[in-house]
Every structure is written in structure tokens, then in C-alpha cells.
Design an enzyme around this catalytic site. Structure first.
Site, PDB file in Angstrom:
ATOM      1  N   ILE A 155       0.837  -1.204   0.000  1.00 28.25           N
ATOM      2  CA  ILE A 155       0.000   0.000   0.000  1.00 28.25           C
ATOM      3  C   ILE A 155       0.869   1.250   0.000  1.00 28.25           C
ATOM      4  O   ILE A 155       0.660   2.179  -0.797  1.00 28.25           O
ATOM      5  CB  ILE A 155      -0.946  -0.004   1.213  1.00 28.25           C
ATOM      6  CG1 ILE A 155      -1.890  -1.205   1.156  1.00 28.25           C
ATOM      7  CG2 ILE A 155      -1.748   1.301   1.261  1.00 28.25           C
ATOM      8  CD1 ILE A 155      -2.681  -1.420   2.423  1.00 28.25           C
ATOM      9  N   ASP A 174      10.828   2.702   6.437  1.00 29.44           N
ATOM     10  CA  ASP A 174      10.401   1.336   6.700  1.00 29.44           C
ATOM     11  C   ASP A 174      11.659   0.498   6.889  1.00 29.44           C
ATOM     12  O   ASP A 174      12.378   0.244   5.914  1.00 29.44           O
ATOM     13  CB  ASP A 174       9.564   0.773   5.553  1.00 29.44           C
ATOM     14  CG  ASP A 174       8.928  -0.569   5.886  1.00 29.44           C
ATOM     15  OD1 ASP A 174       9.553  -1.358   6.626  1.00 29.44           O
ATOM     16  OD2 ASP A 174       7.813  -0.841   5.405  1.00 29.44           O
ATOM     17  N   THR A 230      -4.537   5.892   6.736  1.00 31.05           N
ATOM     18  CA  THR A 230      -5.415   4.817   6.261  1.00 31.05           C
ATOM     19  C   THR A 230      -4.937   3.469   6.800  1.00 31.05           C
ATOM     20  O   THR A 230      -5.332   2.425   6.278  1.00 31.05           O
ATOM     21  CB  THR A 230      -5.442   4.783   4.722  1.00 31.05           C
ATOM     22  OG1 THR A 230      -4.096   4.726   4.228  1.00 31.05           O
ATOM     23  CG2 THR A 230      -6.133   6.007   4.152  1.00 31.05           C
ATOM     24  N   ALA A 231      -4.099   3.503   7.831  1.00 29.27           N
ATOM     25  CA  ALA A 231      -3.543   2.267   8.396  1.00 29.27           C
ATOM     26  C   ALA A 231      -4.338   1.874   9.645  1.00 29.27           C
ATOM     27  O   ALA A 231      -5.431   1.319   9.538  1.00 29.27           O
ATOM     28  CB  ALA A 231      -2.055   2.467   8.699  1.00 29.27           C
ATOM     29  N   ARG A 232      -3.829   2.177  10.821  1.00 26.72           N
ATOM     30  CA  ARG A 232      -4.493   1.829  12.072  1.00 26.72           C
ATOM     31  C   ARG A 232      -4.583   3.056  12.969  1.00 26.72           C
ATOM     32  O   ARG A 232      -3.631   3.833  13.087  1.00 26.72           O
ATOM     33  CB  ARG A 232      -3.736   0.706  12.796  1.00 26.72           C
ATOM     34  CG  ARG A 232      -3.844  -0.662  12.125  1.00 26.72           C
ATOM     35  CD  ARG A 232      -5.272  -1.189  12.207  1.00 26.72           C
ATOM     36  NE  ARG A 232      -5.415  -2.524  11.632  1.00 26.72           N
ATOM     37  CZ  ARG A 232      -5.813  -2.771  10.396  1.00 26.72           C
ATOM     38  NH1 ARG A 232      -6.065  -1.767   9.571  1.00 26.72           N
ATOM     39  NH2 ARG A 232      -5.952  -4.023   9.975  1.00 26.72           N
ATOM     40  N   ASP A 256      -8.968   7.536   8.125  1.00 29.95           N
ATOM     41  CA  ASP A 256      -9.856   6.429   7.787  1.00 29.95           C
ATOM     42  C   ASP A 256      -9.826   5.342   8.855  1.00 29.95           C
ATOM     43  O   ASP A 256     -10.466   4.306   8.700  1.00 29.95           O
ATOM     44  CB  ASP A 256      -9.451   5.829   6.429  1.00 29.95           C
ATOM     45  CG  ASP A 256     -10.434   4.782   5.933  1.00 29.95           C
ATOM     46  OD1 ASP A 256     -11.644   5.078   5.900  1.00 29.95           O
ATOM     47  OD2 ASP A 256      -9.997   3.658   5.599  1.00 29.95           O
ATOM     48  N   GLU A 261     -13.124   1.616  17.238  1.00 32.47           N
ATOM     49  CA  GLU A 261     -14.034   1.482  16.100  1.00 32.47           C
ATOM     50  C   GLU A 261     -15.163   0.517  16.429  1.00 32.47           C
ATOM     51  O   GLU A 261     -14.907  -0.540  17.008  1.00 32.47           O
ATOM     52  CB  GLU A 261     -13.265   0.990  14.865  1.00 32.47           C
ATOM     53  CG  GLU A 261     -12.207   1.983  14.398  1.00 32.47           C
ATOM     54  CD  GLU A 261     -11.477   1.518  13.133  1.00 32.47           C
ATOM     55  OE1 GLU A 261     -11.745   0.389  12.660  1.00 32.47           O
ATOM     56  OE2 GLU A 261     -10.655   2.283  12.624  1.00 32.47           O
ATOM     57  N   HIS A 280     -13.235   3.779   8.089  1.00 29.88           N
ATOM     58  CA  HIS A 280     -12.350   2.642   7.832  1.00 29.88           C
ATOM     59  C   HIS A 280     -12.817   1.851   6.619  1.00 29.88           C
ATOM     60  O   HIS A 280     -12.944   0.614   6.659  1.00 29.88           O
ATOM     61  CB  HIS A 280     -12.237   1.740   9.061  1.00 29.88           C
ATOM     62  CG  HIS A 280     -10.923   0.997   9.108  1.00 29.88           C
ATOM     63  ND1 HIS A 280     -10.345   0.575  10.277  1.00 29.88           N
ATOM     64  CD2 HIS A 280     -10.070   0.610   8.122  1.00 29.88           C
ATOM     65  CE1 HIS A 280      -9.203  -0.049  10.016  1.00 29.88           C
ATOM     66  NE2 HIS A 280      -9.013  -0.031   8.705  1.00 29.88           N
ATOM     67  N   ILE A 281     -13.033   2.572   5.528  1.00 31.35           N
ATOM     68  CA  ILE A 281     -13.530   1.947   4.299  1.00 31.35           C
ATOM     69  C   ILE A 281     -12.507   2.003   3.174  1.00 31.35           C
ATOM     70  O   ILE A 281     -12.861   1.733   2.023  1.00 31.35           O
ATOM     71  CB  ILE A 281     -14.871   2.578   3.850  1.00 31.35           C
ATOM     72  CG1 ILE A 281     -14.808   4.108   3.834  1.00 31.35           C
ATOM     73  CG2 ILE A 281     -16.002   2.113   4.748  1.00 31.35           C
ATOM     74  CD1 ILE A 281     -14.068   4.713   2.709  1.00 31.35           C
ATOM     75  N   GLY A 282     -11.251   2.326   3.502  1.00 32.65           N
ATOM     76  CA  GLY A 282     -10.237   2.425   2.462  1.00 32.65           C
ATOM     77  C   GLY A 282     -10.127   1.169   1.615  1.00 32.65           C
ATOM     78  O   GLY A 282      -9.951   1.242   0.405  1.00 32.65           O
TER      79      GLY A 282
END
Length: 312
Positions: A155, A174, A230-232, A256, A261, A280-282
Site C-alpha cells: 500500500i 520502513d 489509512t492504516a491503524r 480512515d 471502532e 475505515h472503508i479504504g
């Protein structure tokens, strides 16, 4: 039930293309919003050989309730909702559909970035209220800006490719990524805090990086930084982000994912106009639904087949 071995799905459905791979098994669904207790009860009742994880958490209690369990397969890429230590101790393999939702999530990250940079939400609201702000509004131009991408898996690298296509300078962090493309400049987090105009999170949530964006790291960022996640949700100290938005240290944030949640109502985020929120719909697209379901089923079957062959 037919007496065949069971796949338990911690959700209400699975793509037909995935179900077509599981004709030798009975498939049991946990429902739209199963609790951990629900999953434990279903494990006790059906003793599944495999669990496909869509929603909720799978911990030691569920594993102990299913003595036949051999594999836990994530319907997606993030395995933080699975107790991997408990699984390892019980000889249960944990696998994930890595990359199956990469296009969908990277596109959602891009959408959130553009909405923030171009003030799409407030301009839309002003237009609907009859205003014409052309003489007073200035958007952010992304070409020539620096984006810090934290997490360079499927991603993160896909998002970085799009950012490069926009003419952005891409910094990437990373410690595990290998063979990065030339347009990603590998760096340490301190360089991202110092230099990035945009920070986009694409890393898994671990004990080491929980609340990676916090009061200290946000203060180290460039004033007016844009944050995309868009991760956590656990990667961000939400109270610290809210304070940084209110002070102007963070110009806008597109989120997201969230620490809890579904997001509780009311929530402090609801009253902050410089937050763009999605539930959280990515990774939730028609295409990704099929890709993740098929990958989750295939990954689980591969583990089961390997174990059968090992016993032969």
C-alpha cells in the site's frame, strides 16, 4: 451442518469467488459485528479448522475453544486483531491477504490527501450555502511538496508511486522494506518530521509504534503539515492530534481509522472542521472485497494442504 470441517468467517459474508474455493468445507458466519465472546462461542460450537478474520478480534480464548484450528487467515493485510503470540504458542499459522487491497487503500489515502490540500469539504459547504470564495481562497499545490510515507509495503509503495506522479518528493521510512524504487528516498523518522509537508501512514500497528504521532513528534513536524492515516488508528495519539489541529501545527488531517471502532458518539473529532473522516472503508471496494476474500481463502487452504501433505 454436513459434518465437513468448518471455516469460520468473523463477518456476515464472503465473496462468491472465495466461497467457490471452499466447497469441501462448511462455512459458518459470525454476523456483521461479532464480539470476541461471539467468536469464542462459535469456535466452541463448531471447532473450525480455519478462521477467516474480517471483524472483531481473535485471541487465545477462541483458539483454545477450537482444538482443530490450524490457520487464522486475515481478510486483508493487517493482523493486529489476531493474537499472533498465542497462535504461535499453539502451532496455529497466521496468514494475511497482503496486497489484495493495496489499490483501494492507496486510492483512499490519495483521496484524503487531495480533500485536505484542496479544502474540498469546506468549499463544498460554502458553495451549497450560496458563497463564491474565488477571490479569497488559496489551496495547497502538491507539486514540489514533500510527502513522508511511513510504511513501504504494497500500500505504501503504491501511494508513493502516485505521489511521485504528482511531482512530489517522496521520503520513506520502513526498516524492513527492500529494493525500493528510485523515487523513494529512504530516511529516518526524524527527517520526515523535519521535512515533510504531508505525512501518510501505511505501517502495521505494533507495540513499538503505538501512538507514533504524538505531542512530541507532531511538535517536531513542519508547521501546517497535513496528516493522512489509512492504516491503524492506534498509530496516532488522538488527543495530541486534536490539539495540533486547533493550534494550527497540523493544517488538516484525513483519517480512515481510529483508536476505537466504530467511533463512539459523541467524539471530540466530530466538532473539528479541519478533520476529514471516513469509517475505515479504504479497503472496501467491490474489487477489493473479491481480491481479499479469494486471497484469504487461498492462504488458509494452502496451510491446510501443506499440513495434510506433511502427514502423508
Amino acid at each position: 451442518m454436513s459434518g465437513r470441517p468448518v471455516f469460520l468467517v468473523t463477518g456476515a459474508d464472503l465473496a462468491p469467488q472465495a466461497l467457490a474455493l471452499l466447497t469441501d468445507y462448511d462455512v459458518v458466519y459470525a454476523g456483521k459485528a461479532p464480539s470476541e465472546d461471539d467468536i469464542v462461542a462459535l469456535c466452541r460450537r463448531h471447532d473450525p479448522v480455519a478462521i477467516i478474520v474480517r471483524y472483531s478480534k481473535v485471541g487465545a480464548a477462541a483458539m483454545d475453544a477450537a482444538p482443530s484450528l490450524k490457520v487464522i487467515s486475515k481478510h486483508g493485510s493487517g493482523t493486529d486483531t489476531i493474537d499472533k503470540v498465542a497462535a504461535g504458542a499453539r502451532g496455529i499459522q497466521v496468514v494475511a491477504a497482503v496486497g489484495a487491497n493495496a489499490a483501494a487503500v492507496a486510492e483512499q489515502a490519495l483521496a484524503l490527501l487531495l480533500v485536505c490540500a484542496k479544502a474540498v469539504v469546506p468549499l463544498n459547504e460554502r458553495m451549497h450555502a450560496g458563497h463564491w470564495d474565488k477571490a479569497t481562497h488559496k489551496s495547497v499545490e502538491l507539486e514540489g511538496r514533500t510527502v513522508g510515507v511511513i510504511g513501504l509495503g504494497a500500500i505504501g509503495q503504491r501511494f508513493a508511486k502516485v505521489a511521485d506522479a504528482l511531482g512530489m518528493r517522496v521520503l520513506g521510512f520502513d526498516p524492513f522494506a527492500q529494493n525500493l524504487p528510485a523515487y523513494i528516498q529512504r530516511c529516518e523518522l526524524e527527517a520526515i518530521w523535519r521535512d515533510a509537508d504531508v505525512i501518510s501512514l501505511h505501517c502495521p500497528l505494533t507495540a513499538d509504534n503505538a501512538e507514533l504521532l504524538n505531542a512530541r513528534t507532531l511538535a517536531a513536524c513542519k508547521p501546517g503539515v497535513i496528516v493522512v492515516n489509512t492504516a491503524r488508528g492506534g498509530l496516532i495519539d488522538e488527543a495530541a492530534l486534536l490539539a495540533a489541529l486547533r493550534s494550527g501545527q497540523v493544517a488538516c488531517a484525513g483519517l480512515d481509522s481510529f483508536a476505537v471502532e466504530p467511533m463512539p458518539v459523541p467524539h471530540p473529532f466530530h466538532s473539528e472542521p479541519r478533520l476529514v473522516l471516513s469509517p475505515h472503508i479504504g479497503g472496501v471496494t467491490a474489487d477489493a472485497y473479491v481480491k481479499m476474500g479469494v486471497a484469504a481463502a487461498r492462504n488458509a487452504l494452502a496451510v491446510l494442504d501443506t499440513q495434510v501433505q506433511g502427514k502423508a
